[in-house]
Each structure stands twice: as structure tokens, then as C-alpha cells.
Design an enzyme around this catalytic site. Structure first.
Site, PDB file in Angstrom:
ATOM      1  N   GLU A  71      12.110  51.883  -3.233  1.00  0.00           N
ATOM      2  CA  GLU A  71      12.075  53.338  -3.056  1.00  0.00           C
ATOM      3  C   GLU A  71      13.002  54.068  -4.029  1.00  0.00           C
ATOM      4  OE1 GLU A  71      11.889  51.331  -0.414  1.00  0.00           O
ATOM      5  OE2 GLU A  71      10.074  51.991   0.633  1.00  0.00           O
ATOM      6  N   HIS A 128      11.759  53.921  12.557  1.00  0.00           N
ATOM      7  CA  HIS A 128      10.485  54.442  12.041  1.00  0.00           C
ATOM      8  C   HIS A 128      10.084  55.762  12.677  1.00  0.00           C
ATOM      9  CE1 HIS A 128      10.106  50.408  10.413  1.00  0.00           C
ATOM     10  NE2 HIS A 128       9.034  50.770   9.754  1.00  0.00           N
TER      11      HIS A 128
END
Lengths: 362, 326
Positions: free
Chosen positions: B60, B129
Site C-alpha cells: 500500500e 476491517h
């Protein structure tokens, strides 16, 4: 002229052969001398400016590492990209940024390369393709990879060269970027200015493996270059850039150098992490300017008088830069809110302190 | 008007902008051969090729920085985060590089880049999440934040975000991807950033919200209607730029407001907006403004606890009753 007059260590090779060996003309060699003298004198002027309070914040000098800037950037084309970390004043000069603009930026003035809003760590010049000036260790490595991506995307024949300090290879972004550059065969040259210390931490204390191994896991060719020998650097980067612009893919360079000053202006020359003797020895034996001087004098390309003329010129350019910076006004208050956004949308608020609004109203 | 899912609307926006401008490319995890983790980029690899629809490694920080560098050099990247939960690894490049580059270079390097992906909770994905991330981005000057809640808004705002010359965090909703709605047939349907949308009109109370919470607010508004209470549901659509005029207009009409958001309360979007309303419309308020947020805890896994943690229509109704002193 460097502080020390001590001759560099004798090389076994005859020095007069050095120019021919590297395919460097006398004129070019003299130009490299002129450039490095400017970098040295410029940084000394910055050091002075810092000492008398004209320059604030963090200020990281490149003294001792000049050959890395001249030797790697001078062989590049004007349309090649160069990016760096925060010890980047001389690299900006090498890429063509005017000394006045760099010094005015250090002074925080309107005519600085970033209008006084970047400072020492954020020198930018889009026209020269000098892409900054980045302050987070290793943060520039993915950015320069993105520039290489653009070069490939558009099918251009330029290269993206990025400098980092030795400490940056322990950042995750370095590894992520090199992996991507290898996977996509990007025209990127990753140059570690390996001055042996990340701030005050010796590289050997934070890595079990040698610098030359760092790009190996990604399948990127690794090169070790004497970063104090400007002729060797120049020849190496000239050939390397040519290969990379013709599809050789990313390259990793361990440019071995040494910093003659502290990490920043708040760090004494030797500090607590290295001995005075170590610094003195490096200055005696590994001063890139003294090394080139000896080579060129021995080859009969340079005499004392010319050297002194060159040095006087370098001092003058640096002095002029300081005078220019001093004469340049600080940015006006209107600059505070300028260039936060490239696009002020016609709808909605972008600023939340209401100051721009009240200033508009007044 | 065509009826399509939120996912299809995003896909259309991407396709149209990529057709329009060859400098636009999409990079992220699983965006190409897999068609996108949530199938937003379905079919785009076939149409635009691997140069422009690019599967990245799971890096990322690396591919976000790569996108920022590509934008510095003149491209218009769309960087997809599989979810914004994973973008914490990359936030240095968004805040320190993308959001500040234009300023610290004194306008030499515009940063036309979109960071997009789902934010907030779906179902039972637990703590790492399930979090709403918009305030991390809206906090920093130099970064625009867009949170579409319907297919039409998703399409029109993504097109605007791609054309914008500043970095835009474009935050979608995992549970919205299958949501269907009407999308105008215009050849070039663009919704400008910074324009809120009154999704439901009423005069008694202002329910102000953004992103997928508009659906919770609308549900609450419908229930309230049965009780004779008519609520404005104002969808901000973009957090920065922020349509403060629309907020003030609604509050000055209703004199009461509830802010609903999916994220945590501390320094949340609602905190900002409540502060601005009290500063700019103090005399129009008949009651303190109440915020409805996620419970101030990491998201738990157990179904019952997750239900308790998420802001619901009932929480909104309770808040409305409070501001109406009922």
C-alpha cells in the site's frame, strides 16, 4: 579550496590516465571542479547564514559529498528527473536550479525556489525537473518510482534518478518501491548516498547485511561506486543513464561517501557517534575536491592560479546568492493561504479556520 | 434514467474518464485480472490493457507513493485501496506527499490523484476491517474527501474527483456496492464537488449525514414521518469541500439538528460541523445539536455486539426526540 592542503592518498595508477580512462575531456573535468567548488562554497555560505540566524529550521549540509552530486547529475539530460531527500541543496544546483533561488529558499524568502514555503528540505524546480526536496526518510523512493512509471507510461527516453541516505534502505517503502520497479522494468536509478551514518547511527549497527545486497532480492543490478571520485562517478552515471534510458530497467547504486559536517546544523561535526580522528582522516584522505585537484594538477590540466580563480568565482556566486536572498522580501501574508489547493472548487468550503473568508471580507 | 448498482456506476465513471483522458490509469490490488476485489473494475483490463489497469503487489505504501510520483510527473492516477482499512499503511504518502506537495513547492506540482475504495463497516469483519476513515483525510489541508451514498452520486462524483486537480480521498461503502438506484443517462454526468443534496425534505429537524449513513437517516426519517415528524435528510456528499450553505439553510429552517456518521465521535466529522453550526447559526438553534456515531469502541465481531456498536435508525430517532424535547 578545501581546508586541508594535505595530499590525498597516492593511487597506484598514474593520475594523468584518469581522464582518458573515464573518457572525460579536460574542459569537462574543469567544469566538474568548478561545480564542486560552488557546492562547497555555497554550503559554507549556508552554514554561515545559519550561524547568524538568517536560516532557520533544519539545515543539512552536503559538504564532503559533492562528487556524488556533480558526478551523478551532470551526466544526465535536462529532461531527466532528479529527486532527493533533505540534504539536497547541492543536488538542486547540479540539476540547474539557480543558486539565488536555493539560497533565498533557505532564507525563507519570496524569491526562493518554493517561495519561501518549503525551506532547506523542500527545494523544488519543475522547469529543471528537480522534483524535491522530501523530508520523510525514504518517502521519496516510491515517488521517484512513480516518475519512472510515468516515463514508461508515456514511452519517453528519460530516467528518474533518486537519492536517499543509507538509513532509507531500512524503510518499508524502499523495498516496496524497488520490487515494483523491478516487476515493471522502470527506468529508475536508486542512489544511496552511503555516508555511513543515518543521523548518528552507524549503518553497521542497523543492518546485518552489506549495502550492496539490498536490491539483490528484487533482481535489480547493484553497483558500488567511490562517491568521492567525481571522474569515476561521472563516467559511471553517464554509462548507466544511457543503459537505463534504453530499457535496462532499474539500477541500485551504493555511492560510498562521507559527511564532513554534522547530520544537521544542530549536530557538531563529529558528534557523540564518531571520533574527531575519523572525521579528520576522512577530510584528509577522501575530500572529493582535493582528490580532483591533485589529479588535474598532476595531469597538467589545472594550475594553482586557475584553481584560485575558480574558487574566487565560487565564493562570489555564493556571496551573490546570499546577497540576493537577503534582498528578497519575505513572502507576503497573502502567501499563507496560496497554493494549498490547485483547484478551488466553486462550491463548498475548503478552508475551515474562516480566516481567508474574513480577509476577503475586509 | 438507467437503474444500476453503485458498483456499476463506479465502473461506468472509470470507463468514461479513461476513455476521455489517456493519462488516467487505475492501480491497486486485484484490480485487473481479478476484476477488482469488489468487481468495481470489471472488464476494464480487457478494454484498456495492462498498462492502464494495473495489478499491484500488496504494497500500500509503495503503490500509493508511486501514484503520487506519477501525478507529480503529469499523469492522473486512480489508486484503489481494497479497503481504506489497509490505507493506514499508505497514509504517509497521502498526507505528507500528496496533500502537501502543491503547497511546499509553491504551486509547481499539482496533484491530480484519486485514492478510492470502501470505508466503514460491512458485516462481522471485526475491528481491523470495520472503520470509517474519512476524518483522517479531511483533517489535512490539501486533501479533498468525497463520500457518495447512491449510484448516481457515485458516478457523478467519481468523474468530478478524477478531473479535479487536487488529491481526493474517494470513500465508498462495501455494503453499498450492490445498492441499486437511478443514474441519469447524460453522456457526461458530473456532480461538482462541494454540493450537498437534500435527500428528503421536512421542516422539523435537520438530519445531516454523509456516505452510506444517508440510508440509515432516510430509514429514520420514514419512521418519523409516521409519527408526524418531518425531517430534512441532508447528504453532504463531500466532506471537503463542505457545503456549509446547505447546512445553514436547513438548520435555519428547522432550528434543530442531528449529525449522523459511521465513525467514532472524537474529532469526527460531526464534531467539526456542530462546531461550525453553533458558531454561525447559534441564534437559530432551539436545542443543542446531538451527534449519532458508532459506539466509541473498536468494532466487535459478535453479531449482537456489532449491531449495538453501529449507529442505527433507532439511535437517530432517539436523538431526534431529544432535540425536539419529546
Amino acid at each position: 579550496m578545501p581546508e586541508t592542503k594535505t595530499k590525498a592518498k597516492k593511487s597506484s595508477r598514474k593520475k594523468s590516465d584518469a581522464l582518458a580512462e573515464h573518457g572525460i575531456s579536460d574542459e569537462l573535468a574543469l567544469e566538474l571542479m568548478r561545480d564542486m567548488l560552488l557546492y562547497r562554497r555555497f554550503e559554507e555560505k549556508a552554514e554561515e547564514g545559519y550561524a547568524i540566524g538568517k536560516i532557520g529550521g533544519f539545515c543539512h549540509l552536503h559538504i564532503g559529498q559533492e562528487a556524488g552530486a556533480a558526478g551523478s547529475i551532470k551526466p544526465l539530460r535536462d529532461d531527466d528527473y532528479v529527486m532527493s531527500a533533505y540534504r539536497e541543496h547541492t543536488q538542486a544546483l547540479a540539476k540547474g536550479v539557480h543558486p539565488n533561488a536555493v539560497m533565498a529558499e533557505l532564507y525563507g524568502r519570496k524569491d526562493g525556489s518554493s517561495g519561501g514555503k518549503g525551506g532547506s528540505m523542500h527545494i523544488f524546480d519543475a522547469d529543471c525537473r528537480f522534483m524535491g526536496g522530501h523530508g520523510i526518510v525514504g518517502g521519496q523512493v516510491p515517488l521517484a518510482t512513480g516518475i519512472a512509471w510515468k516515463i514508461k507510461y508515456r514511452g519517453e527516453e528519460t530516467v528518474s534518478l533518486v537519492f536517499m541516505g543509507d538509513a532509507a534502505v531500512n524503510q518499508g517503502g524502499f523495498h516496496e518501491a524497488l520490487n515494483m520497479a523491478a516487476v515493471w522494468n522502470l527506468p529508475a536509478i536508486y542512489v544511496v548516498e552511503n555516508n555511513e551514518y543515518g543521523m548518528g547511527t552507524a549503518f553497521s549497527r542497523v543492518s546485518r547485511t552489506d549495502m550492496s545486497t539490498k536490491a539483490v532480492p528484487y533482481g535489480i543490478p547493484s553497483h558500488t561506486v567511490d562517491g568521492q571520485d567525481v571522474l569515476a562517478c561521472y563516467a559511471f552515471f553517464r554509462d548507466l543513464a544511457d543503459k537505463v534510458r534504453h530499457g535496462a530497467g532499474p539500477q541500485f547504486v551504493d555511492l560510498q561517501t562521507y559527511r564532513f559536517r554534522g547530520h544537521s546544523m544542530s549536530d557538531p561535526v563529529s558528534g557523540t557517534y564518531r571520533s574527531v580522528e575519523e572525521v579528520l582522516q576522512a577530510k584528509e584522505e577522501r575530500d572529493p575536491i582535493a582528490l580532483l585537484r591533485d589529479t588535474l594538477m598532476e595531469a597538467g590540466v589545472l594550475d594553482q592560479e586557475t584553481l584560485e580563480e575558480m574558487d574566487a568565482e565560487a565564493r562570489q556566486v555564493s556571496l551573490d546568492a546570499a546577497d540576493f536572498a537577503e534582498a528578497s522580501p519575505p513572502p507576503g501574508p497573502e502567501a499563507l493561504y496560496a497554493n494549498v489547493w490547485a483547484e478551488i472548487n466553486p462550491n463548498g468550503r475548503l478552508f475551515f479556520d474562516r480566516r481567508p473568508e474574513s480577509e476577503e471580507a475586509s | 434514467m438507467a437503474v444500476m448498482t453503485y458498483r456499476e456506476a463506479l465502473n461506468e465513471a472509470l470507463r468514461e474518464e479513461m476513455e476521455r483522458d489517456p493519462d488516467v490509469f487505475l492501480m491497486g490490488e486485484e484490480v485487473a485480472e481479478y476484476d477488482g476485489a469488489y468487481k468495481v473494475s470489471k472488464g476494464l483490463l480487457e478494454e484498456f490493457g495492462e498498462q492502464r489497469i494495473v495489478d499491484s503487489p500488496i504494497s500500500e505504501l509503495g503503490f500509493t507513493g508511486l501514484g503520487v510520483g506519477a501525478a507529480m510527473a503529469g499523469l492522473r492516477p486512480v489508486i484503489e485501496f481494497m479497503t481504506f482499512n489497509f490505507a493506514f499503511l499508505a497514509i504517509d504518502q497521502v498526507i505528507n506527499s500528496a496533500a502537501k506537495m502543491y503547497y511546499m513547492s509553491e504551486g509547481q506540482f499539482p496533484m491530480p490523484i484519486v485514492f478510492r475504495g470502501p470505508t466503514g463497516a460491512a458485516l462481522q469483519l471485526s475491528a481491523q476491517h470495520s472503520q470509517a476513515c474519512e476524518t483522517y483525510y479531511s483533517h489535512a489541508p490539501g486533501c479533498k474527501v468525497v463520500t457518495p451514498g447512491t449510484p448516481a452520486d457515485a458516478k457523478g462524483l467519481l468523474k468530478a474527483a478524477i478531473r479535479d486537480n487536487d488529491p481526493v480521498a474517494f470513500m465508498e461503502g462495501e455494503s453499498l456496492y450492490n445498492f441499486k438506484g437511478e443514474v441519469p443517462d447524460d453522456d457526461d454526468f458530473v456532480i461538482p464537488l462541494g454540493v450537498a443534496d437534500l435527500k428528503h425534505e421536512g421542516g422539523d429537524v435537520s438530519l445531516i449525514t454523509h456516505g452510506k449513513m444517508i440510508h440509515v437517516a432516510l430509514q429514520a426519517a420514514q419512521k418519523l414521518e409516521k409519527d408526524g415528524i418531518h425531517a430534512d435528510v441532508l447528504d453532504l456528499r463531500t466532506i471537503r469541500p463542505l457545503d456549509m450553505d446547505a447546512i445553514l439553510e436547513s438548520v435555519k429552517k428547522t432550528n434543530r439538528a442531528v449529525y449522523l456518521e459511521e465513525g467514532w465521535p472524537y474529532a469526527g466529522t460531526g464534531a467539526q460541523i456542530v462546531s461550525m453550526i453553533q458558531e454561525e447559526a447559534f441564534d437559530d438553534l432551539d436545542a443543542p445539536i446531538i451527534r449519532v456515531t458508532q459506539a466509541d469502541v473498536p468494532m466487535p465481531y459478535a453479531k449482537n455486539l456489532e449491531m449495538l456498536a453501529k449507529p442505527s435508525a433507532n439511535h437517530v430517532i432517539e436523538a431526534v426526540n431529544k432535540v425536539l424535547y419529546r
